[in-house]
Design a protein around this motif. Structure first.
Motif, PDB file in Angstrom:
ATOM      1  N   LEU A 125       0.852  -1.195   0.000  1.00 23.82           N
ATOM      2  CA  LEU A 125       0.000   0.000   0.000  1.00 23.82           C
ATOM      3  C   LEU A 125       0.884   1.240   0.000  1.00 23.82           C
ATOM      4  CD1 LEU A 125      -2.679  -0.945   2.675  1.00 23.82           C
ATOM      5  CD2 LEU A 125      -2.902  -0.996   0.207  1.00 23.82           C
ATOM      6  N   VAL A 126       0.658   2.114  -0.958  1.00 18.49           N
ATOM      7  CA  VAL A 126       1.428   3.345  -1.067  1.00 18.49           C
ATOM      8  C   VAL A 126       0.445   4.516  -1.025  1.00 18.49           C
ATOM      9  CG1 VAL A 126       3.013   4.703  -2.476  1.00 18.49           C
ATOM     10  CG2 VAL A 126       3.183   2.199  -2.466  1.00 18.49           C
ATOM     11  N   PHE A 127       0.585   5.340   0.009  1.00 19.25           N
ATOM     12  CA  PHE A 127      -0.249   6.532   0.123  1.00 19.25           C
ATOM     13  C   PHE A 127       0.543   7.715  -0.406  1.00 19.25           C
ATOM     14  CE2 PHE A 127      -2.285   3.672   3.043  1.00 19.25           C
ATOM     15  CZ  PHE A 127      -3.635   3.981   2.929  1.00 19.25           C
ATOM     16  N   ASN A 128      -0.021   8.402  -1.397  1.00 23.36           N
ATOM     17  CA  ASN A 128       0.626   9.551  -2.025  1.00 23.36           C
ATOM     18  C   ASN A 128       0.059  10.848  -1.444  1.00 23.36           C
ATOM     19  OD1 ASN A 128       2.234  11.040  -3.800  1.00 23.36           O
ATOM     20  ND2 ASN A 128       0.737  10.927  -5.451  1.00 23.36           N
ATOM     21  N   LYS A 129       0.667  11.936  -1.800  1.00 20.50           N
ATOM     22  CA  LYS A 129       0.270  13.295  -1.418  1.00 20.50           C
ATOM     23  C   LYS A 129       0.554  13.580   0.048  1.00 20.50           C
ATOM     24  CE  LYS A 129      -3.178  13.727  -5.059  1.00 20.50           C
ATOM     25  NZ  LYS A 129      -4.543  14.149  -5.399  1.00 20.50           N
ATOM     26  N   ALA A 130       1.684  13.087   0.551  1.00 27.32           N
ATOM     27  CA  ALA A 130       2.094  13.383   1.932  1.00 27.32           C
ATOM     28  C   ALA A 130       2.198  14.885   2.138  1.00 27.32           C
ATOM     29  CB  ALA A 130       3.430  12.706   2.240  1.00 27.32           C
ATOM     30  N   ASP A 131       2.558  15.599   1.094  1.00 17.12           N
ATOM     31  CA  ASP A 131       2.704  17.060   1.167  1.00 17.12           C
ATOM     32  C   ASP A 131       1.377  17.777   1.384  1.00 17.12           C
ATOM     33  OD1 ASP A 131       2.517  15.950  -1.616  1.00 17.12           O
ATOM     34  OD2 ASP A 131       2.071  18.049  -2.075  1.00 17.12           O
ATOM     35  N   ASP A 132       0.276  17.103   1.148  1.00 20.18           N
ATOM     36  CA  ASP A 132      -1.061  17.701   1.225  1.00 20.18           C
ATOM     37  C   ASP A 132      -1.772  17.373   2.541  1.00 20.18           C
ATOM     38  OD1 ASP A 132      -3.082  19.250   0.068  1.00 20.18           O
ATOM     39  OD2 ASP A 132      -4.061  17.509  -0.845  1.00 20.18           O
ATOM     40  N   LEU A 133      -1.090  16.692   3.475  1.00 19.10           N
ATOM     41  CA  LEU A 133      -1.749  16.237   4.696  1.00 19.10           C
ATOM     42  C   LEU A 133      -1.567  17.222   5.842  1.00 19.10           C
ATOM     43  CD1 LEU A 133      -0.764  12.438   4.685  1.00 19.10           C
ATOM     44  CD2 LEU A 133      -2.743  13.564   3.620  1.00 19.10           C
ATOM     45  N   ASN A 134      -2.687  17.547   6.509  1.00 20.06           N
ATOM     46  CA  ASN A 134      -2.612  18.346   7.731  1.00 20.06           C
ATOM     47  C   ASN A 134      -2.485  17.392   8.923  1.00 20.06           C
ATOM     48  OD1 ASN A 134      -5.219  17.398   8.462  1.00 20.06           O
ATOM     49  ND2 ASN A 134      -6.202  19.114   7.394  1.00 20.06           N
ATOM     50  N   LYS A 135      -2.538  17.922  10.125  1.00 20.28           N
ATOM     51  CA  LYS A 135      -2.338  17.110  11.333  1.00 20.28           C
ATOM     52  C   LYS A 135      -3.374  15.984  11.433  1.00 20.28           C
ATOM     53  CE  LYS A 135      -1.874  17.432  16.334  1.00 20.28           C
ATOM     54  NZ  LYS A 135      -1.920  18.283  17.521  1.00 20.28           N
ATOM     55  N   ASN A 136      -4.647  16.294  11.209  1.00 18.44           N
ATOM     56  CA  ASN A 136      -5.704  15.275  11.288  1.00 18.44           C
ATOM     57  C   ASN A 136      -5.543  14.207  10.206  1.00 18.44           C
ATOM     58  OD1 ASN A 136      -6.949  16.389  13.529  1.00 18.44           O
ATOM     59  ND2 ASN A 136      -8.341  17.647  12.313  1.00 18.44           N
ATOM     60  N   ASP A 137      -5.135  14.630   9.015  1.00 17.71           N
ATOM     61  CA  ASP A 137      -4.908  13.674   7.931  1.00 17.71           C
ATOM     62  C   ASP A 137      -3.757  12.739   8.270  1.00 17.71           C
ATOM     63  OD1 ASP A 137      -6.891  14.938   6.377  1.00 17.71           O
ATOM     64  OD2 ASP A 137      -5.416  16.340   5.531  1.00 17.71           O
ATOM     65  N   ARG A 138      -2.729  13.262   8.899  1.00 20.19           N
ATOM     66  CA  ARG A 138      -1.577  12.429   9.293  1.00 20.19           C
ATOM     67  C   ARG A 138      -1.992  11.410  10.355  1.00 20.19           C
ATOM     68  NH1 ARG A 138       3.339  13.033   7.027  1.00 20.19           N
ATOM     69  NH2 ARG A 138       3.552  14.931   5.834  1.00 20.19           N
ATOM     70  N   ILE A 139      -2.887  11.800  11.235  1.00 23.71           N
ATOM     71  CA  ILE A 139      -3.403  10.857  12.231  1.00 23.71           C
ATOM     72  C   ILE A 139      -4.177   9.742  11.530  1.00 23.71           C
ATOM     73  CG2 ILE A 139      -5.067  10.597  14.142  1.00 23.71           C
ATOM     74  CD1 ILE A 139      -4.173  13.461  15.045  1.00 23.71           C
ATOM     75  N   LYS A 140      -5.003  10.110  10.538  1.00 22.71           N
ATOM     76  CA  LYS A 140      -5.739   9.096   9.760  1.00 22.71           C
ATOM     77  C   LYS A 140      -4.764   8.140   9.087  1.00 22.71           C
ATOM     78  CE  LYS A 140      -9.686  12.035   8.682  1.00 22.71           C
ATOM     79  NZ  LYS A 140     -10.372  12.796   7.639  1.00 22.71           N
ATOM     80  N   PHE A 141      -3.694   8.703   8.500  1.00 21.13           N
ATOM     81  CA  PHE A 141      -2.707   7.844   7.846  1.00 21.13           C
ATOM     82  C   PHE A 141      -2.069   6.906   8.865  1.00 21.13           C
ATOM     83  CE2 PHE A 141       1.777   6.938   7.213  1.00 21.13           C
ATOM     84  CZ  PHE A 141       1.677   6.081   6.133  1.00 21.13           C
ATOM     85  N   GLU A 142      -1.688   7.423  10.031  1.00 23.63           N
ATOM     86  CA  GLU A 142      -1.040   6.589  11.052  1.00 23.63           C
ATOM     87  C   GLU A 142      -1.956   5.448  11.494  1.00 23.63           C
ATOM     88  OE1 GLU A 142       2.089   6.551  11.898  1.00 23.63           O
ATOM     89  OE2 GLU A 142       2.519   8.309  10.661  1.00 23.63           O
ATOM     90  N   ILE A 143      -3.238   5.739  11.627  1.00 24.43           N
ATOM     91  CA  ILE A 143      -4.201   4.695  12.009  1.00 24.43           C
ATOM     92  C   ILE A 143      -4.266   3.616  10.915  1.00 24.43           C
ATOM     93  CG2 ILE A 143      -6.666   4.207  12.380  1.00 24.43           C
ATOM     94  CD1 ILE A 143      -6.796   7.015  13.763  1.00 24.43           C
ATOM     95  N   LEU A 144      -4.433   4.050   9.660  1.00 28.37           N
ATOM     96  CA  LEU A 144      -4.496   3.093   8.559  1.00 28.37           C
ATOM     97  C   LEU A 144      -3.191   2.312   8.425  1.00 28.37           C
ATOM     98  CD1 LEU A 144      -6.363   5.162   5.811  1.00 28.37           C
ATOM     99  CD2 LEU A 144      -7.252   3.240   7.142  1.00 28.37           C
ATOM    100  N   SER A 145      -2.087   3.002   8.576  1.00 20.84           N
ATOM    101  CA  SER A 145      -0.785   2.345   8.490  1.00 20.84           C
ATOM    102  C   SER A 145      -0.655   1.276   9.574  1.00 20.84           C
ATOM    103  CB  SER A 145       0.331   3.381   8.626  1.00 20.84           C
ATOM    104  OG  SER A 145       1.581   2.754   8.581  1.00 20.84           O
ATOM    105  N   HIS A 146      -1.070   1.604  10.782  1.00 19.80           N
ATOM    106  CA  HIS A 146      -1.000   0.642  11.883  1.00 19.80           C
ATOM    107  C   HIS A 146      -1.891  -0.575  11.603  1.00 19.80           C
ATOM    108  CE1 HIS A 146      -0.682  -1.002  15.890  1.00 19.80           C
ATOM    109  NE2 HIS A 146      -2.001  -1.065  15.939  1.00 19.80           N
ATOM    110  N   VAL A 147      -3.112  -0.334  11.150  1.00 18.11           N
ATOM    111  CA  VAL A 147      -4.059  -1.421  10.880  1.00 18.11           C
ATOM    112  C   VAL A 147      -3.506  -2.365   9.815  1.00 18.11           C
ATOM    113  CG1 VAL A 147      -6.322  -1.952   9.851  1.00 18.11           C
ATOM    114  CG2 VAL A 147      -6.135  -0.196  11.621  1.00 18.11           C
TER     115      VAL A 147
END
Length: 169
Positions: A125-147
């Motif tokens: 799984l590759v999530f793109n647009k890291a440059d477009d993520l705010n704090k809440n978006d990064r938390i969402k990514f961390e949750i999905l990454s952990h799962v």
């Protein structure tokens, strides 16, 4: 002559021989369709046997399809009992997803992973647009990454625009 199918566009294919030569190819006649396919019997990744067309220097005819080591299929949107082979002989699959702009649904991610697992294809799984993520978006990514990491998938965060994270990919 043996060749690998690189591209499929309707009834024409682009194939590459062992020597590295590219040819336009087509099926001549009919291939017996198995129970998996509903449309075209040739898929990207197939190893095929070709013969050069008489009088044509850059076109060939596909006359045999080798057995596949694996494949990924999708269900026909018109008939739930029919399927189409998307690609074959895969070493891995990569899903390019985004947290937002547009958001990739977890349902889509899960269906992709199930299809990969069902056909013994390693998925990343590759999530793109890291440059477009705010704090809440990064938390969402961390949750999905952990799962997804917890159940054995490699998960990457990249930014194609900023060219970050591409080295690992």
């Amino acid at each position: 002559m043996e060749a690998l199918v690189y591209k499929s566009t309707g009834s024409w294919y682009v194939v590459k021989t062992v020597e590295g030569n590219l040819f336009k190819a087509r099926i001549k006649g009919k291939f017996k369709m198995d129970d998996l396919t509903s449309t075209n019997p040739v898929a990207v990744g197939d190893i095929v046997h070709i013969e050069m067309e008489a009088g044509e220097e850059d076109t060939a005819v596909i006359n045999e399809i080798s057995d596949r080591k694996n494949y990924i299929i999708r269900q026909s949107p018109h008939n739930k009992n029919q399927h189409h082979i998307i690609a074959s002989n895969l070493d891995q699959s990569i899903l390019l997803a985004t947290i937002k702009n547009p958001k990739t649904s977890t349902g889509f991610i899960d269906r992709f992973l199930v299809a990969s697992e069902a056909y013994d294809v390693k998925a990343i799984l590759v999530f793109n647009k890291a440059d477009d993520l705010n704090k809440n978006d990064r938390i969402k990514f961390e949750i999905l990454s952990h799962v997804y990491s917890a159940i054995g998938y490699k998960v990457l965060l990249i930014s194609v625009a900023e060219k970050t994270g591409l080295g690992e990919l």
